[in-house]
Structures are given as C-alpha cells and as structure tokens.
Design an enzyme around this catalytic site. Sequence first.
Site, PDB file in Angstrom:
ATOM      1  N   SER A 157       0.858  -1.077  -0.019  1.00 46.01           N
ATOM      2  CA  SER A 157       0.032  -0.041  -0.022  1.00 46.01           C
ATOM      3  C   SER A 157       0.899   1.433   0.019  1.00 46.01           C
ATOM      4  O   SER A 157       1.949   1.173   0.530  1.00 46.01           O
ATOM      5  CB  SER A 157      -0.728  -0.136   1.165  1.00 46.01           C
ATOM      6  N   TYR A 170      -2.169  -0.650  10.349  1.00 43.29           N
ATOM      7  CA  TYR A 170      -2.483  -0.842   8.786  1.00 43.29           C
ATOM      8  C   TYR A 170      -1.064  -0.563   8.177  1.00 43.29           C
ATOM      9  O   TYR A 170      -0.384  -1.475   7.329  1.00 43.29           O
ATOM     10  CB  TYR A 170      -3.437  -0.412   8.305  1.00 43.29           C
TER      11      TYR A 170
HETATM   12  P1  NDP Z   1     -11.643  -6.125   1.048  1.00 46.94           P
HETATM   13  O1  NDP Z   1     -11.730  -5.430   2.462  1.00 46.94           O
HETATM   14  O2  NDP Z   1     -12.478  -5.733   0.053  1.00 46.94           O
HETATM   15  O3  NDP Z   1     -10.964  -7.398   0.885  1.00 46.94           O
HETATM   16  C1  NDP Z   1     -10.265  -8.018   1.985  1.00 46.94           C
HETATM   17  C2  NDP Z   1     -10.236  -9.442   1.914  1.00 46.94           C
HETATM   18  O4  NDP Z   1      -9.452  -9.921   2.996  1.00 46.94           O
HETATM   19  C3  NDP Z   1     -11.637  -9.843   2.184  1.00 46.94           C
HETATM   20  O5  NDP Z   1     -11.923 -10.900   1.141  1.00 46.94           O
HETATM   21  C4  NDP Z   1     -11.521 -10.347   3.396  1.00 46.94           C
HETATM   22  O6  NDP Z   1     -12.702 -11.391   3.926  1.00 46.94           O
HETATM   23  C5  NDP Z   1     -10.228 -10.812   3.956  1.00 46.94           C
HETATM   24  N1  NDP Z   1      -9.938 -10.990   5.072  1.00 46.94           N
HETATM   25  C6  NDP Z   1      -9.998 -10.022   5.927  1.00 46.94           C
HETATM   26  N2  NDP Z   1      -9.637 -10.760   7.205  1.00 46.94           N
HETATM   27  C7  NDP Z   1      -9.418 -12.112   6.752  1.00 46.94           C
HETATM   28  C8  NDP Z   1      -9.261 -13.022   7.625  1.00 46.94           C
HETATM   29  N3  NDP Z   1      -9.038 -13.113   9.099  1.00 46.94           N
HETATM   30  N4  NDP Z   1      -9.026 -14.360   7.204  1.00 46.94           N
HETATM   31  C9  NDP Z   1      -9.086 -14.601   5.709  1.00 46.94           C
HETATM   32  N5  NDP Z   1      -9.539 -13.528   5.277  1.00 46.94           N
HETATM   33  C10 NDP Z   1      -9.571 -12.170   5.590  1.00 46.94           C
HETATM   34  O7  NDP Z   1     -10.175  -5.189   0.476  1.00 46.94           O
HETATM   35  P2  NDP Z   1      -9.515  -4.913  -0.836  1.00 46.94           P
HETATM   36  O8  NDP Z   1      -9.997  -5.805  -1.901  1.00 46.94           O
HETATM   37  O9  NDP Z   1      -9.476  -3.213  -0.867  1.00 46.94           O
HETATM   38  O10 NDP Z   1      -7.897  -5.114  -0.356  1.00 46.94           O
HETATM   39  C11 NDP Z   1      -7.366  -6.228  -0.975  1.00 46.94           C
HETATM   40  C12 NDP Z   1      -5.794  -5.915  -0.621  1.00 46.94           C
HETATM   41  O11 NDP Z   1      -5.454  -4.578  -1.250  1.00 46.94           O
HETATM   42  C13 NDP Z   1      -5.526  -5.522   0.869  1.00 46.94           C
HETATM   43  O12 NDP Z   1      -4.219  -6.205   1.060  1.00 46.94           O
HETATM   44  C14 NDP Z   1      -5.384  -4.188   1.037  1.00 46.94           C
HETATM   45  O13 NDP Z   1      -4.723  -3.639   2.205  1.00 46.94           O
HETATM   46  C15 NDP Z   1      -4.911  -3.763  -0.412  1.00 46.94           C
HETATM   47  N6  NDP Z   1      -4.814  -2.227  -0.682  1.00 46.94           N
HETATM   48  C16 NDP Z   1      -6.172  -1.940  -1.121  1.00 46.94           C
HETATM   49  C17 NDP Z   1      -6.405  -0.523  -1.650  1.00 46.94           C
HETATM   50  C18 NDP Z   1      -7.755  -0.155  -2.038  1.00 46.94           C
HETATM   51  O14 NDP Z   1      -7.944   1.069  -2.473  1.00 46.94           O
HETATM   52  N7  NDP Z   1      -8.753  -0.890  -2.093  1.00 46.94           N
HETATM   53  C19 NDP Z   1      -5.229   0.194  -1.642  1.00 46.94           C
HETATM   54  C20 NDP Z   1      -3.897  -0.363  -1.384  1.00 46.94           C
HETATM   55  C21 NDP Z   1      -3.955  -1.470  -0.896  1.00 46.94           C
HETATM   56  P3  NDP Z   1     -14.097 -11.034   4.172  1.00 46.94           P
HETATM   57  O15 NDP Z   1     -14.790 -10.853   2.938  1.00 46.94           O
HETATM   58  O16 NDP Z   1     -14.679 -12.219   4.914  1.00 46.94           O
HETATM   59  O17 NDP Z   1     -14.098  -9.820   5.187  1.00 46.94           O
END
Ligand code: NDP
Length: 252
Positions: A157, A170
């Site tokens: 990120s 984070y």
């Molecule tokens: P979301 O919150 O939409 O998705 C996150 C995913 O992680 C979900 O599928 C969630 O599951 C899963 N997750 C969270 N906790 C757990 C757990 N305990 N065990 C298993 N799975 C888990 O976020 P994004 O799609 O936006 O993020 C994806 C990646 O991109 C992350 O690493 C984020 O930090 C990074 N990122 C995103 C940005 C953005 O603008 N969107 C910018 C920069 C980085 P569940 O659906 O069950 O909650």
Amino acid sequence: MTTNARLYRAPPDLLAGRNVVVTGAGDGIGKAAALCFAAHGATVVLLGRAQQKLEASYDAIVTAGGPEPIIQVLDLAHATEEHYATLATQIEEQLGCLHGLLHNAALLGPRKPLDQYPLRDWRELMAVNVEAGFMLTRALLPAMRAAPAASVVFTSSGVGRRGKAFWGAYAVSKFAVEGLCQVFADELGSTSAVRVNCINPGATNTSMRRAAYPAETPTRNPEPAGIMPSYLFLMGDASRDVNGQSLDAQGG
Ligand code: NDP
C-alpha cells in the site's frame, strides 16, 4: 518495468495448467484476481474466512467456464501452525504443486492515532496482514519448489512506503509486508525458481477503500477488475526475471 506491468496484455491461456492460491478471494481485489486468474486458465484455491463469499467466487468461475476452483476456509486472524501445515498438505495432495500465491487478504483496522490504538486490534491485524504472509509462504514453499517456477505476490500500500497519521497498525503492517517480500526474495532468488514481489493496487473501489475514505465518491476509483494487468504480469511468465520488486498497479 512497472509501466510495462500496468499495460501488460496477457494471452488468454497465460495461466493454463497453473495452480494459484489467492487469499481474501471472496471479495474486492482478491475476488477479481481469482476470477481473472481462472479466466486465464488457472486452477485457483479460493482462501478466505467466509464460506458463502468463497462459494460466490466459485460459482462465478464455474459459470464463466473456468477450471473448477478449490475452496479453503481459513480465518487468518486465528490460524495456527497446524492449520497452515494441514492446508499445505491438502494443496499438495489435491494439486501436486503450486505455481502462484497471491497474499491479498488484509484488515484495515481502526483509524486512530497510535497512542490510542487498542492492542487487541493491533494483534489481530498483524496476524492477518503480516503473520499470515510469513506462515503461508513458508508452509507452501515445498509445493512451490515442486513447480518449474512459482510467483509469490504480496499486497502492499502507499502507506507501507510512507507512514501517515491515523493509519496505525495497517501502515506498519504494510511496511512489514514490503520487508517480508524483500527478505523472501533475497533468500529464494538464488536458491530456487520462486520469485517474490509486492504490488500496491492503488486506490480501488472496494469495501476497504470505502471504509477508509467514507466521504469519497466511490466511482472515482477503478473497479478491482480494472487493475488486473499488473497482477497477471506478476503471476505469469512475463515476470520470470522480476524478483524483490514493489510494483504499482496504477499510476502514471
Ligand atoms: P476488502 O476489504 O474488499 O477485501 C479484503 C479481503 O481480505 C476480504 O476478502 C476479507 O474477507 C479478507 N480477510 C480479512 N480478514 C481476513 C481473515 N481474518 N481471514 C481471511 N481473510 C480475511 O479489501 P480490498 O480488496 O480493497 O483489499 C485487498 C488488498 O489490497 C489488501 O491487502 C489491501 O490492504 C490492499 N489495498 C487496497 C487498496 C484499495 O484502495 N482498495 C489500496 C491499497 C492496498 P471477508 O470478505 O470475509 O471480510
């Protein structure tokens, strides 16, 4: 090189015959990546904590005619060494070897100054965002070494490169992710055909982004499906010689 990744046009069969694990495959960027990898021929292991969401990803892949995926339910906040070992054994038995691993799952956690940050939230977030990347990579290394070549992709990120107030655990976790990536890359680069890189998706319209920026118009950011060229670049053979890099999926 990063520009090439963002503009990468993958052949339709880029990942045919490949096995790829995607964490957080039930929502947001992880779901888009799972569907995209499957659309390019990969058998995808859909890993996440919510069975129903993973089933929706499974159904979308099968409906689109992709290879039948595998669902693995695992709560990364509470996964033990035994859980990771069992997962690795199951993947080796089901698939034989592994060609790709996308560490995508993450928690945003509370947006608070560090001096008010609850330890319980800190620990849960570190387990999901950092420890899972370490444990899962370690557990799945034998399966990746068994493949002719393999690609590990960590998700970073902007706040993992430059710390910002109120981004708390984070931001710290994403610095750690960059570090994990560099150490694994340095260790594996000369001793295996496993390459390890980071990707920063950039602002993308997901539930995490909407939670982090509630006042923002969501549609000003691209949908997850729109940032997939860099993910395909890193997962496929075009990045065979790329190791220890941190790429941006968006930007000029
Ligand atoms: P979301 O919150 O939409 O998705 C996150 C995913 O992680 C979900 O599928 C969630 O599951 C899963 N997750 C969270 N906790 C757990 C757990 N305990 N065990 C298993 N799975 C888990 O976020 P994004 O799609 O936006 O993020 C994806 C990646 O991109 C992350 O690493 C984020 O930090 C990074 N990122 C995103 C940005 C953005 O603008 N969107 C910018 C920069 C980085 P569940 O659906 O069950 O909650």
